[in-house]
Structures are given as structure tokens and as C-alpha cells.
Design an enzyme around this catalytic site. Structure first.
Site, mmCIF file in Angstrom:
data_model
loop_
_atom_site.group_PDB
_atom_site.id
_atom_site.type_symbol
_atom_site.label_atom_id
_atom_site.label_comp_id
_atom_site.label_asym_id
_atom_site.label_seq_id
_atom_site.Cartn_x
_atom_site.Cartn_y
_atom_site.Cartn_z
ATOM 1 N N GLU A 43 -34.396 1.624 35.033
ATOM 2 C CA GLU A 43 -34.225 2.504 36.143
ATOM 3 C C GLU A 43 -33.728 3.817 35.028
ATOM 4 O O GLU A 43 -32.222 3.936 34.992
ATOM 5 C CB GLU A 43 -33.202 2.255 37.092
ATOM 6 N N CYS A 101 -29.283 10.609 40.215
ATOM 7 C CA CYS A 101 -30.658 10.498 39.374
ATOM 8 C C CYS A 101 -31.849 11.307 40.076
ATOM 9 O O CYS A 101 -32.579 11.717 39.308
ATOM 10 C CB CYS A 101 -30.769 9.107 38.968
HETATM 11 P P1 NAD Z 1 -26.127 6.003 29.779
HETATM 12 O O1 NAD Z 1 -27.604 5.630 29.717
HETATM 13 O O2 NAD Z 1 -25.430 6.798 28.796
HETATM 14 O O3 NAD Z 1 -25.451 4.705 30.049
HETATM 15 C C1 NAD Z 1 -25.566 3.554 30.842
HETATM 16 C C2 NAD Z 1 -25.083 2.240 30.388
HETATM 17 O O4 NAD Z 1 -25.283 2.095 29.127
HETATM 18 C C3 NAD Z 1 -23.601 2.156 30.232
HETATM 19 O O5 NAD Z 1 -23.275 0.960 30.893
HETATM 20 C C4 NAD Z 1 -23.345 2.313 28.872
HETATM 21 O O6 NAD Z 1 -22.020 1.558 28.514
HETATM 22 C C5 NAD Z 1 -24.653 1.714 28.204
HETATM 23 N N1 NAD Z 1 -24.672 2.396 26.973
HETATM 24 C C6 NAD Z 1 -24.367 3.752 26.526
HETATM 25 N N2 NAD Z 1 -24.934 3.821 25.510
HETATM 26 C C7 NAD Z 1 -25.189 2.811 24.873
HETATM 27 C C8 NAD Z 1 -25.696 2.424 23.691
HETATM 28 N N3 NAD Z 1 -26.068 3.288 22.533
HETATM 29 N N4 NAD Z 1 -25.831 1.126 23.310
HETATM 30 C C9 NAD Z 1 -25.923 0.292 24.393
HETATM 31 N N5 NAD Z 1 -25.532 0.356 25.397
HETATM 32 C C10 NAD Z 1 -25.110 1.787 25.899
HETATM 33 O O7 NAD Z 1 -26.235 6.655 31.300
HETATM 34 P P2 NAD Z 1 -24.971 7.389 32.231
HETATM 35 O O8 NAD Z 1 -24.555 8.472 31.636
HETATM 36 O O9 NAD Z 1 -24.213 6.300 32.533
HETATM 37 O O10 NAD Z 1 -25.977 7.746 33.638
HETATM 38 C C11 NAD Z 1 -26.587 9.001 33.435
HETATM 39 C C12 NAD Z 1 -28.097 8.724 33.368
HETATM 40 O O11 NAD Z 1 -28.624 7.577 34.041
HETATM 41 C C13 NAD Z 1 -29.040 10.002 33.824
HETATM 42 O O12 NAD Z 1 -29.998 10.065 33.009
HETATM 43 C C14 NAD Z 1 -29.538 9.386 35.222
HETATM 44 O O13 NAD Z 1 -30.639 10.171 35.600
HETATM 45 C C15 NAD Z 1 -29.679 7.923 34.955
HETATM 46 N N6 NAD Z 1 -29.607 7.267 36.112
HETATM 47 C C16 NAD Z 1 -30.796 6.807 36.704
HETATM 48 C C17 NAD Z 1 -30.748 6.025 37.820
HETATM 49 C C18 NAD Z 1 -31.957 5.283 38.515
HETATM 50 O O14 NAD Z 1 -31.870 4.437 39.576
HETATM 51 N N7 NAD Z 1 -33.056 5.468 37.990
HETATM 52 C C19 NAD Z 1 -29.524 6.251 38.703
HETATM 53 C C20 NAD Z 1 -28.641 6.666 38.313
HETATM 54 C C21 NAD Z 1 -28.618 7.346 36.953
#
Ligand code: NAD
Length: 455
Positions: A209, A243
Site C-alpha cells: 500500500e 496518502c
Molecule cells: P516509510 O516507507 O518511510 O515507512 C514505512 C515503514 O517502513 C515504517 O514502519 C519504517 O520503519 C519502515 N522502513 C522505513 N525505511 C525502511 C528501510 N530502508 N528498510 C526497511 N524498513 C523501512 O513511510 P512513512 O514515512 O511511514 O509513510 C509515508 C508514506 O506512506 C507516503 O508515501 C504515503 O503516501 C504512504 N502511505 C500509503 C498509504 C496507503 O494506504 N497506500 C497509507 C499511508 C501512507
């Protein structure tokens, strides 16, 4: 949970292979609902501390949303989990065919910080409903909410059913080295790639997602006042950290100024003259995102707003006018309270530009002509969206929620969540008293008979 006990949990799970019984799933989910209701104040406080969310927003977009989803799931689990008999073709006479919904096994759920409660528990409910055991990794950027989730889940579920791993990138990467039966990730497209690569090691199926730039198109026929009100609501809820928030707006050039005036009017009506003092206007999650957002604003294009305070992680609702596709703000997903308006003269060209961008998670059209708006919605590829509204499509559990292309793989909500976490096992059952010889060699003289059956 400690990193070194993550693999212990997975080992332990392997010893207790099998679905969580439907009766237990129902009991646990009903108890989870009760506990969420009891801990409402604690959850609201955590969301306030992590993101400055108002109790109203916390209830509508996180707690209430979850209560409804659990209620609907508990009501339907039995029928969703039933073995379903399906038709059997004449060529397979006299057998029977049926489909057995089966959980994948151990599911890993990794969630983001922007709706840290709902985006963690919503897929979790689907995974449990389908009978899986689950490892949950809430976001480290919303530590208070992560801790509440940990307390809640460990008080409702047994150790061999659910584990919560709190932590950041290091913990996530340690988890990703383990073999899971399914991975459900919500977060950025960039990290989505990291997840999919790790999953490929074991050929683990994934739901991703993700995010991206979700466009909103205003048609000349749109009701400008209602459009401005619903755009402002969808964009500035959670300070734009949603998002599916409209990322940018395409507006007929001749309507841009009138639209800006109505936007300004409604933003003031929502948050008062000074949104910094509004109890309903949240803060940016951290300094890193504050700095990133600040750098996206071209001061010469500010129509209104623009006030920022790094110490308070505050960014005022900010509308940019006469934005060009080449501007910096159009280079990445904004994910904050900055709203670029791109004026257009030719709608077909505007739509063409949208379609040249990666397929978005959401798309919105405001138009008073129903045939035209449906035609536009059919023309543009996107995950989900609305006609004459923003965001609310995700509140209907009968609408699967998910992206397409770089905005995601797979979907969930309602029954689709159950389906996502379920392997549908197909079984054909034969008896042995009748054994039609048609399929067995030697084949001579049998093809014409077979052709009578297969047409
Ligand atoms: P993110 O991708 O930075 O982090 C999400 C999760 O991934 C966190 O739990 C984090 O610990 C983990 N993570 C981060 N970097 C990592 C790595 N290098 N290796 C392994 N794990 C890692 O996202 P965010 O900043 O928490 O959220 C924002 C993003 O999420 C935006 O792009 C938004 O559009 C998207 N989002 C999508 C939805 C949806 O339903 N499609 C909902 C909410 C947010």
C-alpha cells in the site's frame, strides 16, 4: 519484542501450525473492539502527542474507523470462512468441487506513522479474520501510538498468535530476513521496493500500500464553493499527511482566482484566522519532514498561507498558484499542507499530463455532468477515488482500497481484507465406484466422444 526472539517466535509458530479457529478469531476481535472502546482516551492522547491530532479526527479517521471494521468483520467471518461448493463440469462427472479458505500462516504487517493506529490495525483485523498468526511492526515515528498498539494487542492475543515488534529500520530489516508467509506493507514507494526485494528471497506474496501524487481535476461545470470546501477538508486533514489527500489540483485557468477565494474562505472557517492556534489543525510529524516540505515551497507562488515554525513543527495551510509541471513541488509526493494549483486551458491536455505521471493511489474529479465525470474516471488509471468528493471512498468497506503501478499492489478493507490474507485452496473430490474409462489410454476412438463433451 527483542530482535533475537523474533526468530524464536517464528520457530514456535511453526510448531503450532494451523489456522486460528474461527470461534477464537471472533472472540479475540470482539475483545479487541471492547478494549479499543475502553482505551479510547489513551489512544487519543497518544495520537495527540505523536501528531497533534484532535480527538474528533482521531475518532473519525482512526478509532471509529476501526470499531466499524471490527464490527463488520466479526459479523461476517463465519460466512467468509465457509467452505464453498462450486460447479463441476460434465467432463469431471461424477465428482464435486469446493474451495477452502485457508490462512497463509504467519503474516508480517509493517505500517506507517500518518494514521498510525488505523493503518496498523486495519490490515491486522483482516489477517486475524482469515486465521493467520501475525507479527506487527508499527511506525517508529509515532512512538506513543506504537506503544498503545503493543499494549492492546498483547493484552488481547496470546503469544503464539500475535507479536508486536516496536522499532525502526534496523528492526524491520531484521524481520525481513525471516521467512514469512505473507507481507503487508504500508508506506512509501521507495521502501516498498526494499520490501518486495526482501520478499522475493523466499517468494513471499506481498500487498504493498504505497503513495504517490494523487491529482484532483476541476471541470468548468464544477460547483466551485463545494469543491473548494471538500478539497480543503481532504487536503488539510492531518495537515496533509494523508496518502490519499489530493496532492495537486488542475483548475480551469479562468476559475483559478475564484477557487482560491473560496479555498481561503473555507480554510479560515475550519481553522480560524490563525491555524496555529486551532485545536483541530495537526503538526508535521518531525523536523526531517518539516525541512523537506519547506524546501518544496516557491515563495513567489504563494497565493495564501506560507507561515512556518520549525520548533513547533507547524506549517500553515499553504496554497500555491500558477504552478508549473516543472516546479520542484511537482517532483515528489508532497505529504503535507501545501497545495499547488495548476491552471489549464485545455482539459484533454491536462488529462494527458496526469496520465504521463506514475499511476496514482487516488484521483478526484469535480464536475456537475455525471456522464462526463464517469468518462474521465474511466480514462485515467488510478487506485481509487471520488467524483465530487475527496478521501471518503476509503470509508466504504465494500470498496477495495489499494493502489496500482507504483502506488501499490493488492488491496484490502471489508471482505477484500479477508481475501487478501487467505489462500483459496481448491479441491476436487471423486468417488471410486464409477470410473469412466474415457480419459485413460489407449486413446484410439475416444477423441470424437471427448469432443461431444468439450465444446
Ligand atoms: P516509510 O516507507 O518511510 O515507512 C514505512 C515503514 O517502513 C515504517 O514502519 C519504517 O520503519 C519502515 N522502513 C522505513 N525505511 C525502511 C528501510 N530502508 N528498510 C526497511 N524498513 C523501512 O513511510 P512513512 O514515512 O511511514 O509513510 C509515508 C508514506 O506512506 C507516503 O508515501 C504515503 O503516501 C504512504 N502511505 C500509503 C498509504 C496507503 O494506504 N497506500 C497509507 C499511508 C501512507
Amino acid at each position: 519484542m527483542e530482535l533475537n526472539s523474533i526468530s524464536n517466535f517464528l520457530m514456535k509458530k511453526k510448531l503450532q501450525h494451523g489456522a486460528i479457529p474461527v470461534k477464537v478469531r471472533k472472540e479475540r476481535l470482539a475483545l479487541l473492539k471492547k478494549m479499543i472502546q475502553e482505551k479510547e482516551a489513551q489512544i487519543c492522547n497518544a495520537l495527540k502527542e505523536d501528531l497533534g491530532k484532535s480527538n474528533f479526527e482521531s475518532y473519525v479517521s482512526e478509532i471509529g474507523f476501526m470499531l466499524e471494521e471490527i464490527g463488520q468483520t466479526v459479523k461476517n467471518i463465519e460466512s467468509w470462512a465457509k467452505i464453498k461448493k462450486v460447479k463441476t463440469p460434465l467432463t469431471l462427472f461424477p465428482g464435486k468441487s469446493f474451495i477452502t479458505p485457508e490462512p497463509y500462516g504467519v503474516v508480517l504487517i509493517i505500517s506507517p506513522w500518518n494514521y498510525p493506529f488505523q493503518l496498523c490495525l486495519s490490515p491486522f483485523i483482516g489477517a486475524i479474520a482469515a486465521g493467520n498468526r501475525v507479527v506487527v511492526k508499527p511506525s517508529e515515528y509515532a512512538p506513543k501510538t506504537s506503544s498503545v498498539i503493543q499494549q492492546l494487542l498483547t493484552s488481547v492475543f496470546k503469544e503464539d498468535e500475535v507479536q508486536v515488534v516496536e522499532g525502526g529500520i534496523e528492526e524491520t530489516q531484521a524481520l525481513l530476513k525471516q521467512k514469512f508467509d505473507y507481507i503487508f506493507f504500508t508506506g512509501s514507494t521507495e521502501v516498498g521496493r526494499v520490501i518486495m526485494k526482501a520478499a522475493a528471497e523466499y517468494l513471499t506474496p506481498v500487498t504493498l500500500e504505497l503513495g504517490g501524487k494523487s491529482p484532483l481535476l476541476i471541470d468548468e461545470s464544477a460547483n466551485i464553493d463545494v469543491t473548494a470546501k471538500r478539497c480543503a477538508w481532504g487536503k488539510f486533514m492531518n495537515a496533509g499527511q494523508t496518502c490519499v489527500a489530493p496532492d495537486y489540483i488542475l483548475v480551469p485557468a479562468k476559475l483559478q482566482d475564484a477557487f482560491i477565494a473560496r479555498l481561503q474562505f473555507h480554510i479560515k472557517a475550519f481553522y480560524g484566522g490563525d491555524s496555529e492556534t486551532s485545536p483541530d489543525y495537526p503538526r508535521i510529524v518531525n523536523e526531517k519532514h518539516f525541512d523537506r516540505l519547506k524546501a518544496l515551497v516557491d515563495p513567489t507562488k504563494i497565493a495564501f498561507g506560507g507561515k512556518m515554525d520549525r520548533q513547533k513543527k507547524f506549517i500553515e495551510p499553504t496554497v500555491l498558484k500558477n504552478v508549473d509541471w516543472k516546479d520542484k513541488v511537482m517532483e515528489e509526493e508532497i505529504f503535507g499542507p501545501i497545495l499547488p494549483l495548476i491552471p489549464y486551458e485545455n482539459q484533454e491536455e491536462a488529462l494527458q499530463k496526469i496520465m504521463e505521471m506514475p499511476k496514482p493511489l487516488a484521483f478526484y474529479v469535480f464536475c456537475e455532468n455525471s456522464d462526463k465525470s464517469r468518462k474521465i474516471m474511466g480514462q485515467v488509471p488510478f487506485g481509487g477515488g471520488c467524483i465530487n468528493d475527496t478521501i471518503v471512498h476509503l470509508a466504504n468497506p465494500d470498496l477495495p482500497f489499494g493502489g496500482v503501478g507504483t502506488s501499490g499492489i493488492g488491496s484490502y478493507h471489508g471482505q477484500k481484507s479477508f481475501d487478501t490474507f487467505t489462500h483459496y485452496k481448491s479441491v476436487y473430490q471423486q468417488g471410486t465406484t464409477v470410473d469412466i474409462p474415457l480419459r485413460y489410454p489407449p486413446y484410439e476412438g475416444k477423441l470424437s466422444w471427448l469432443k461431444l463433451l468439450i465444446r
